[in-house]
Scaffold this motif. Structure first.
Motif, PDB file in Angstrom:
ATOM      1  N   LEU A  14       6.973   2.925 -15.666  1.00  0.00           N
ATOM      2  CA  LEU A  14       7.980   3.949 -15.402  1.00  0.00           C
ATOM      3  C   LEU A  14       8.942   3.496 -14.304  1.00  0.00           C
ATOM      4  O   LEU A  14       8.588   2.720 -13.410  1.00  0.00           O
ATOM      5  N   ASN A  15      10.143   4.027 -14.356  1.00  0.00           N
ATOM      6  CA  ASN A  15      11.218   3.597 -13.468  1.00  0.00           C
ATOM      7  C   ASN A  15      11.156   4.354 -12.141  1.00  0.00           C
ATOM      8  O   ASN A  15      12.014   5.182 -11.831  1.00  0.00           O
ATOM      9  N   VAL A  16      10.142   4.039 -11.349  1.00  0.00           N
ATOM     10  CA  VAL A  16       9.915   4.675 -10.049  1.00  0.00           C
ATOM     11  C   VAL A  16      10.026   3.618  -8.959  1.00  0.00           C
ATOM     12  O   VAL A  16       9.449   2.529  -9.085  1.00  0.00           O
ATOM     13  N   LYS A  17      10.743   3.932  -7.890  1.00  0.00           N
ATOM     14  CA  LYS A  17      10.914   3.008  -6.765  1.00  0.00           C
ATOM     15  C   LYS A  17      10.132   3.545  -5.570  1.00  0.00           C
ATOM     16  O   LYS A  17      10.439   4.624  -5.053  1.00  0.00           O
ATOM     17  N   ILE A  18       9.124   2.800  -5.143  1.00  0.00           N
ATOM     18  CA  ILE A  18       8.232   3.203  -4.053  1.00  0.00           C
ATOM     19  C   ILE A  18       8.630   2.402  -2.816  1.00  0.00           C
ATOM     20  O   ILE A  18       8.465   1.185  -2.779  1.00  0.00           O
ATOM     21  N   VAL A  19       9.177   3.084  -1.820  1.00  0.00           N
ATOM     22  CA  VAL A  19       9.753   2.423  -0.645  1.00  0.00           C
ATOM     23  C   VAL A  19       8.965   2.876   0.580  1.00  0.00           C
ATOM     24  O   VAL A  19       8.976   4.056   0.931  1.00  0.00           O
ATOM     25  N   PHE A  66      -0.497   4.472   3.215  1.00  0.00           N
ATOM     26  CA  PHE A  66      -0.854   5.626   2.389  1.00  0.00           C
ATOM     27  C   PHE A  66      -0.598   5.343   0.912  1.00  0.00           C
ATOM     28  O   PHE A  66      -1.350   5.801   0.046  1.00  0.00           O
ATOM     29  N   ALA A  67       0.454   4.598   0.614  1.00  0.00           N
ATOM     30  CA  ALA A  67       0.706   4.229  -0.780  1.00  0.00           C
ATOM     31  C   ALA A  67      -0.372   3.268  -1.284  1.00  0.00           C
ATOM     32  O   ALA A  67      -0.900   3.432  -2.389  1.00  0.00           O
ATOM     33  N   ALA A  68      -0.699   2.264  -0.466  1.00  0.00           N
ATOM     34  CA  ALA A  68      -1.632   1.227  -0.913  1.00  0.00           C
ATOM     35  C   ALA A  68      -3.067   1.718  -0.970  1.00  0.00           C
ATOM     36  O   ALA A  68      -3.812   1.353  -1.886  1.00  0.00           O
ATOM     37  N   ARG A  69      -3.464   2.549  -0.018  1.00  0.00           N
ATOM     38  CA  ARG A  69      -4.878   2.926   0.064  1.00  0.00           C
ATOM     39  C   ARG A  69      -5.167   4.278  -0.573  1.00  0.00           C
ATOM     40  O   ARG A  69      -6.152   4.425  -1.299  1.00  0.00           O
ATOM     41  N   ARG A  70      -4.332   5.278  -0.304  1.00  0.00           N
ATOM     42  CA  ARG A  70      -4.632   6.626  -0.805  1.00  0.00           C
ATOM     43  C   ARG A  70      -4.134   6.867  -2.223  1.00  0.00           C
ATOM     44  O   ARG A  70      -4.737   7.616  -2.976  1.00  0.00           O
ATOM     45  N   MET A  92       1.642  16.509   2.753  1.00  0.00           N
ATOM     46  CA  MET A  92       0.681  15.412   2.957  1.00  0.00           C
ATOM     47  C   MET A  92      -0.219  15.281   1.740  1.00  0.00           C
ATOM     48  O   MET A  92      -1.417  15.583   1.785  1.00  0.00           O
ATOM     49  N   ALA A  93       0.357  14.823   0.637  1.00  0.00           N
ATOM     50  CA  ALA A  93      -0.389  14.708  -0.615  1.00  0.00           C
ATOM     51  C   ALA A  93       0.181  13.530  -1.398  1.00  0.00           C
ATOM     52  O   ALA A  93       0.970  13.708  -2.323  1.00  0.00           O
ATOM     53  N   GLU A  94      -0.209  12.324  -1.008  1.00  0.00           N
ATOM     54  CA  GLU A  94       0.392  11.121  -1.573  1.00  0.00           C
ATOM     55  C   GLU A  94       0.114  10.970  -3.072  1.00  0.00           C
ATOM     56  O   GLU A  94       0.964  10.487  -3.824  1.00  0.00           O
ATOM     57  N   GLN A  95      -1.091  11.386  -3.519  1.00  0.00           N
ATOM     58  CA  GLN A  95      -1.383  11.295  -4.952  1.00  0.00           C
ATOM     59  C   GLN A  95      -0.447  12.204  -5.744  1.00  0.00           C
ATOM     60  O   GLN A  95       0.101  11.811  -6.782  1.00  0.00           O
TER      61      GLN A  95
END
Length: 347
Positions: free
Chosen positions: A131-136, A113-117, A86-89
């Motif tokens: 960077l080539n990262v896909k956030i789903v 959690f992606a949008a706020r934290r 539980m560590a989104e950052q």
């Protein structure tokens, strides 16, 4: 103490006297209608297929593999799966590091959690460096009954404003499968909303194919144009069939890529004379697809006879069963059809 993401609020387990007890969790409730065809975990299976072709793909999550369908990938490729807790950052920072080393990270969590934290980590560590990262991210908009802590009603507004970030809002299982392949082929950071679990299969019958940055006219009609994304494309298609009973012809333009917007397709469809434009989205009325389309029309001098929005209110939403909430907030198929009819009658 931070509440576990798995904990079910007590009031959802205590229905009013005489009310039927919910049979599905508010967290993982399906948006499929009775008897509707579905496909299980389309994102997870598409990612497994991709990983068989590409050795650089890795999967990361913040304690939510089961609830973002990444458990399918983890089972198939355990040596390429990272459970970050539980560590989104930390999740986003680790993905940025892996991308710098030549890997293609697919990162999953809940959209809130992606949008706020993790916003600043996505912005500074991923987007600024392209960077080539896909956030789903699962649970977009009103797809859970858990209330404001888990309902991502503002994620599109937040991520539309982030430079370098492509934003995708798929409609159904086919859209998710094809979009997963498309964003893997795209060089750059992507945020994609995710419908998880047993996802309805709707677009197969329309000869549809996902293209990054492209909208698709799924059906035509002379009286009203629905411009929609995500699950609201399903609702718009259902509403269009309901409107046929009143001899109202409804077109549906599906816009799966929110950024960059397919301006040409939207302007072409909206410029058709005599047709009301209704933007339908599973997001707050503030800052999402509706305002993006409205701004485009104003800047381009395209003025349809009327412009309306079907969206979630600028408010913290209630908790409860999804069908009830969708009716309450006007995003069920019946509510969409009723809104269109009332606006057409009012002229």
């Amino acid at each position: 103490m931070r509440r576990s993401k798995y904990q079910r609020p007590a009031h959802l387990d205590a229905p009013e006297p005489g009310a039927p007890r919910l049979t599905t969790s508010a967290m993982i409730a399906s948006i499929a209608g009775p008897g509707q065809a579905t496909r299980p975990a389309p994102f997870g299976h598409a990612l497994v297929e991709l990983a068989q072709q590409r050795a650089d793909i890795v999967g990361l999550t913040a304690d939510l593999a089961k609830y973002t369908d990444l458990h399918v990938f983890a089972k198939a490729h355990p040596d390429r799966f990272y459970q970050m807790g539980m560590a989104e950052q930390l999740l986003m920072a680790a993905a940025a590091g892996l991308a710098r080393e030549g890997f293609l990270p697919f990162v999953t969590t809940y959209a809130v959690f992606a949008a706020r934290r993790a916003y600043d980590f996505i912005c500074m560590a991923i987007a600024e460096e392209a960077l080539n990262v896909k956030i789903v991210c699962a649970l977009p908009g009103l797809t859970t009954g858990y209330g404001p802590s888990h309902q991502a009603t503002d994620d599109l507004a937040i991520f539309r404003a982030m430079p370098n970030l492509t934003v995708v809002d798929p409609c159904d299982a086919l859209d998710i499968e094809q979009a997963t392949h498309a964003i893997a082929a795209h060089d750059g950071p992507v945020y994609m909303r995710l419908l998880r679990g047993n996802v309805p299969a709707v677009l197969d019958e329309y000869g549809y194919r996902f293209e990054l940055g492209r909208a698709a006219l799924l059906r035509d009609g002379a009286d009203v144009l629905f411009v929609s994304s995500g699950l609201m494309t399903m609702r718009a298609l259902e509403a269009a069939r309901l409107l046929e009973a009143d001899r109202i012809g409804a077109a549906v333009l599906h816009v799966p890529t929110i950024k960059p917007l397919d301006e040409g397709a939207i302007l072409k469809a909206a410029a058709r004379s005599g047709r009301m434009v209704i933007v339908a989205e599973n997001h707050s009325i503030v800052g999402g697809l509706g305002e993006a389309v409205a701004g485009l029309l104003m800047r381009s001098g395209v003025r349809p006879p009327a412009f309306r929005q079907i969206a979630l209110p600028d408010a913290f939403l209630d908790a409860g069963a999804l069908p009830t909430l969708h009716e309450r907030y006007g995003i069920s198929a019946a509510a969409v059809a009723a809104s269109a009819k009332s606006w057409l009658r009012a002229g």
